[in-house]
Write an enzyme that holds these catalytic residues in place. Structure first.
Site, PDB file in Angstrom:
ATOM      1  N   HIS A  51      -1.933  71.831 -67.959  1.00  0.00           N
ATOM      2  CA  HIS A  51      -2.885  70.793 -67.545  1.00  0.00           C
ATOM      3  C   HIS A  51      -3.806  71.388 -66.471  1.00  0.00           C
ATOM      4  O   HIS A  51      -3.442  71.446 -65.300  1.00  0.00           O
ATOM      5  CB  HIS A  51      -2.170  69.576 -66.966  1.00  0.00           C
ATOM      6  CG  HIS A  51      -1.297  68.857 -67.945  1.00  0.00           C
ATOM      7  ND1 HIS A  51      -1.736  67.774 -68.681  1.00  0.00           N
ATOM      8  CD2 HIS A  51      -0.017  69.059 -68.316  1.00  0.00           C
ATOM      9  CE1 HIS A  51      -0.754  67.358 -69.455  1.00  0.00           C
ATOM     10  NE2 HIS A  51       0.304  68.111 -69.250  1.00  0.00           N
ATOM     11  N   SER A  59      -2.289  65.891 -73.166  1.00  0.00           N
ATOM     12  CA  SER A  59      -1.905  66.840 -74.204  1.00  0.00           C
ATOM     13  C   SER A  59      -2.597  66.437 -75.500  1.00  0.00           C
ATOM     14  O   SER A  59      -2.699  65.262 -75.808  1.00  0.00           O
ATOM     15  CB  SER A  59      -0.399  66.794 -74.433  1.00  0.00           C
ATOM     16  OG  SER A  59       0.269  66.955 -73.212  1.00  0.00           O
ATOM     17  N   MET A  71       5.474  59.882 -70.458  1.00  0.00           N
ATOM     18  CA  MET A  71       5.636  59.912 -68.999  1.00  0.00           C
ATOM     19  C   MET A  71       4.335  59.676 -68.234  1.00  0.00           C
ATOM     20  O   MET A  71       4.232  60.039 -67.061  1.00  0.00           O
ATOM     21  CB  MET A  71       6.224  61.268 -68.588  1.00  0.00           C
ATOM     22  CG  MET A  71       7.508  61.637 -69.321  1.00  0.00           C
ATOM     23  SD  MET A  71       7.994  63.337 -68.946  1.00  0.00           S
ATOM     24  CE  MET A  71       9.187  63.660 -70.256  1.00  0.00           C
ATOM     25  N   SER A  72       3.332  59.106 -68.891  1.00  0.00           N
ATOM     26  CA  SER A  72       2.036  58.938 -68.203  1.00  0.00           C
ATOM     27  C   SER A  72       1.388  57.620 -68.606  1.00  0.00           C
ATOM     28  O   SER A  72       2.074  56.684 -69.001  1.00  0.00           O
ATOM     29  CB  SER A  72       1.119  60.109 -68.574  1.00  0.00           C
ATOM     30  OG  SER A  72       0.780  60.056 -69.945  1.00  0.00           O
ATOM     31  N   HIS A  76       9.124  71.159 -73.844  1.00  0.00           N
ATOM     32  CA  HIS A  76       7.709  71.063 -73.469  1.00  0.00           C
ATOM     33  C   HIS A  76       6.853  71.932 -74.398  1.00  0.00           C
ATOM     34  O   HIS A  76       5.747  71.550 -74.784  1.00  0.00           O
ATOM     35  CB  HIS A  76       7.557  71.505 -72.005  1.00  0.00           C
ATOM     36  CG  HIS A  76       6.170  71.359 -71.460  1.00  0.00           C
ATOM     37  ND1 HIS A  76       5.494  70.158 -71.475  1.00  0.00           N
ATOM     38  CD2 HIS A  76       5.328  72.260 -70.887  1.00  0.00           C
ATOM     39  CE1 HIS A  76       4.290  70.333 -70.935  1.00  0.00           C
ATOM     40  NE2 HIS A  76       4.167  71.594 -70.572  1.00  0.00           N
ATOM     41  N   ASN A 102       7.249  64.584 -81.088  1.00  0.00           N
ATOM     42  CA  ASN A 102       8.670  64.756 -81.431  1.00  0.00           C
ATOM     43  C   ASN A 102       9.200  63.400 -81.890  1.00  0.00           C
ATOM     44  O   ASN A 102       8.591  62.366 -81.600  1.00  0.00           O
ATOM     45  CB  ASN A 102       9.461  65.293 -80.227  1.00  0.00           C
ATOM     46  CG  ASN A 102       9.236  64.490 -78.957  1.00  0.00           C
ATOM     47  OD1 ASN A 102       8.112  64.412 -78.446  1.00  0.00           O
ATOM     48  ND2 ASN A 102      10.286  63.878 -78.462  1.00  0.00           N
ATOM     49  N   ALA A 140       0.788  62.776 -74.884  1.00  0.00           N
ATOM     50  CA  ALA A 140       1.809  63.174 -75.848  1.00  0.00           C
ATOM     51  C   ALA A 140       2.960  62.190 -75.691  1.00  0.00           C
ATOM     52  O   ALA A 140       3.251  61.752 -74.584  1.00  0.00           O
ATOM     53  CB  ALA A 140       2.278  64.586 -75.546  1.00  0.00           C
ATOM     54  N   HIS A 193       0.811  63.356 -62.799  1.00  0.00           N
ATOM     55  CA  HIS A 193       1.980  62.619 -63.289  1.00  0.00           C
ATOM     56  C   HIS A 193       2.858  62.193 -62.128  1.00  0.00           C
ATOM     57  O   HIS A 193       3.032  62.934 -61.157  1.00  0.00           O
ATOM     58  CB  HIS A 193       2.810  63.501 -64.236  1.00  0.00           C
ATOM     59  CG  HIS A 193       2.072  63.993 -65.436  1.00  0.00           C
ATOM     60  ND1 HIS A 193       1.320  65.136 -65.426  1.00  0.00           N
ATOM     61  CD2 HIS A 193       1.975  63.476 -66.685  1.00  0.00           C
ATOM     62  CE1 HIS A 193       0.776  65.311 -66.621  1.00  0.00           C
ATOM     63  NE2 HIS A 193       1.162  64.321 -67.408  1.00  0.00           N
ATOM     64  N   TYR A 209       6.022  62.136 -62.166  1.00  0.00           N
ATOM     65  CA  TYR A 209       7.180  63.043 -62.053  1.00  0.00           C
ATOM     66  C   TYR A 209       6.881  64.302 -61.248  1.00  0.00           C
ATOM     67  O   TYR A 209       7.793  64.999 -60.798  1.00  0.00           O
ATOM     68  CB  TYR A 209       7.750  63.420 -63.441  1.00  0.00           C
ATOM     69  CG  TYR A 209       6.806  64.202 -64.337  1.00  0.00           C
ATOM     70  CD1 TYR A 209       6.508  65.537 -64.092  1.00  0.00           C
ATOM     71  CD2 TYR A 209       6.226  63.597 -65.445  1.00  0.00           C
ATOM     72  CE1 TYR A 209       5.642  66.243 -64.907  1.00  0.00           C
ATOM     73  CE2 TYR A 209       5.371  64.292 -66.276  1.00  0.00           C
ATOM     74  CZ  TYR A 209       5.076  65.619 -66.005  1.00  0.00           C
ATOM     75  OH  TYR A 209       4.213  66.298 -66.805  1.00  0.00           O
ATOM     76  N   GLU A 210       5.597  64.600 -61.067  1.00  0.00           N
ATOM     77  CA  GLU A 210       5.239  65.771 -60.260  1.00  0.00           C
ATOM     78  C   GLU A 210       5.475  65.513 -58.776  1.00  0.00           C
ATOM     79  O   GLU A 210       5.405  66.432 -57.971  1.00  0.00           O
ATOM     80  CB  GLU A 210       3.773  66.139 -60.488  1.00  0.00           C
ATOM     81  CG  GLU A 210       3.483  66.671 -61.877  1.00  0.00           C
ATOM     82  CD  GLU A 210       1.997  66.949 -62.082  1.00  0.00           C
ATOM     83  OE1 GLU A 210       1.549  68.053 -61.763  1.00  0.00           O
ATOM     84  OE2 GLU A 210       1.280  66.044 -62.543  1.00  0.00           O
TER      85      GLU A 210
HETATM   86  N1  HPA Z   1       9.756  61.378 -74.108  1.00  0.00           N
HETATM   87  C1  HPA Z   1       8.959  61.237 -73.034  1.00  0.00           C
HETATM   88  N2  HPA Z   1       7.772  61.832 -72.936  1.00  0.00           N
HETATM   89  C2  HPA Z   1       7.358  62.586 -73.960  1.00  0.00           C
HETATM   90  C3  HPA Z   1       8.144  62.769 -75.110  1.00  0.00           C
HETATM   91  C4  HPA Z   1       9.409  62.134 -75.174  1.00  0.00           C
HETATM   92  O1  HPA Z   1      10.164  62.258 -76.154  1.00  0.00           O
HETATM   93  N3  HPA Z   1       7.441  63.583 -75.947  1.00  0.00           N
HETATM   94  C5  HPA Z   1       6.278  63.874 -75.323  1.00  0.00           C
HETATM   95  N4  HPA Z   1       6.215  63.267 -74.122  1.00  0.00           N
END
Ligand code: HPA
Length: 269
Positions: A59, A28, A209-210, A243, A233, A111, A81, A83-84
């Protein structure tokens, strides 16, 4: 596994004339960088033998070979990822292929949620170190001696020379470049307020998460790594996370991310 890596590597070698100087994983906040690569060839993941296919929204899945900042690069537009549902071997498969192609330098972007109270949404953090909280390790199982040792050193996982160059570029371009520790957490949930506080307590500055699996495998292969997080964030603010918001804020930061990455490619060797 080694055979699959060899098969994919020779497929790609037949499409290119030279070994790329850098590989870039466009997470991202960096997708548009792909459009500035010149004299490029694109290969969709679905055409590459043994490559997993990216599923998450936002993506795209293709490899792009071409010129950027005076160097020859391989960009991965879209990553895999955990999580996928991919295994750690699938998540890190492209890194093994990059290494077998002879690529020595890896740039990663992602991100992340800021957990350092100083970090504002839209700012950039250069990763200096990480904390691996993924429930599975990408190097678990029989060691692939071809790539590296059983017990790889991780004392300097993010290359100090690249970091120095990035700080210079940020200064020259008046870009605020934070530095900090990235916590790799599996997702796909964003963290609870207590989890954000916990990750800050254990020494994290941002959470995502990556990246951590790829960086571990790149280190195992002896590659030099440079990584940037867009802070999309603020984890400690008790805000609602989404997201869409993450993607929107990542896109706003794109020009500054691009400036730093291009500078590192130009000046790094
Ligand atoms: N947590 C986990 N992964 C993320 C976040 C978050 O707050 N923001 C962007 N990717």
């Amino acid at each position: 596994m080694l055979e699959k890596i060899q098969q994919t590597t020779s497929f790609l070698k037949n499409k290119i004339k030279q070994t790329p100087d850098f590989a870039i994983i466009l997470g991202s906040g960096l997708g548009n960088l792909a459009e500035t690569i010149t004299d490029s060839i694109s290969i969709p993941y679905k055409e590459i033998p043994n490559f997993p296919i990216s599923t998450v929204e936002g993506h795209a899945g293709e490899l792009i070979f071409g010129n950027l900042s005076g160097k020859y690069v391989l960009a991965m537009k879209g990553r895999f990822h955990f999580y996928e549902g991919y295994s750690m071997q699938q998540v890190t498969f492209p890194i093994r292929v990059m290494s077998m192609l002879g690529i020595k330098n890896l740039i990663v972007s992602n991100a992340a949620g800021g957990i350092n109270p100083q970090f504002r949404t839209g700012s950039i953090m250069m990763i200096t170190d990480h904390i691996n909280l993924f429930p599975e390790h990408p190097l678990r199982g029989k060691n692939m001696d071809f790539f590296g040792p059983r017990f790889p050193d991780m004392s300097c996982a993010y290359d100090p020379e690249f970091r120095k160059i990035a700080l210079q570029i940020a200064k020259e371009n008046q870009i605020t470049l934070h530095q900090g520790v990235y916590v790799g957490n599996q997702g796909p949930t964003f963290e609870t307020p207590a989890e954000y506080r916990y990750f800050h307590t254990i020494g994290g500055d941002a959470v995502g998460m990556s990246t951590v699996p790829e960086v571990i495998v790149a280190n195992h292969c002896g590659m030099r790594v440079f990584a940037l997080s867009v802070i999309t964030n603020e984890g400690l603010s008790d805000q609602i996370n989404s997201h869409e918001e993450v993607q929107e804020n990542a896109n706003l930061t794109q020009p500054n991310m691009t400036t730093i990455i291009k500078g590192v490619i130009k000046r790094g060797n």
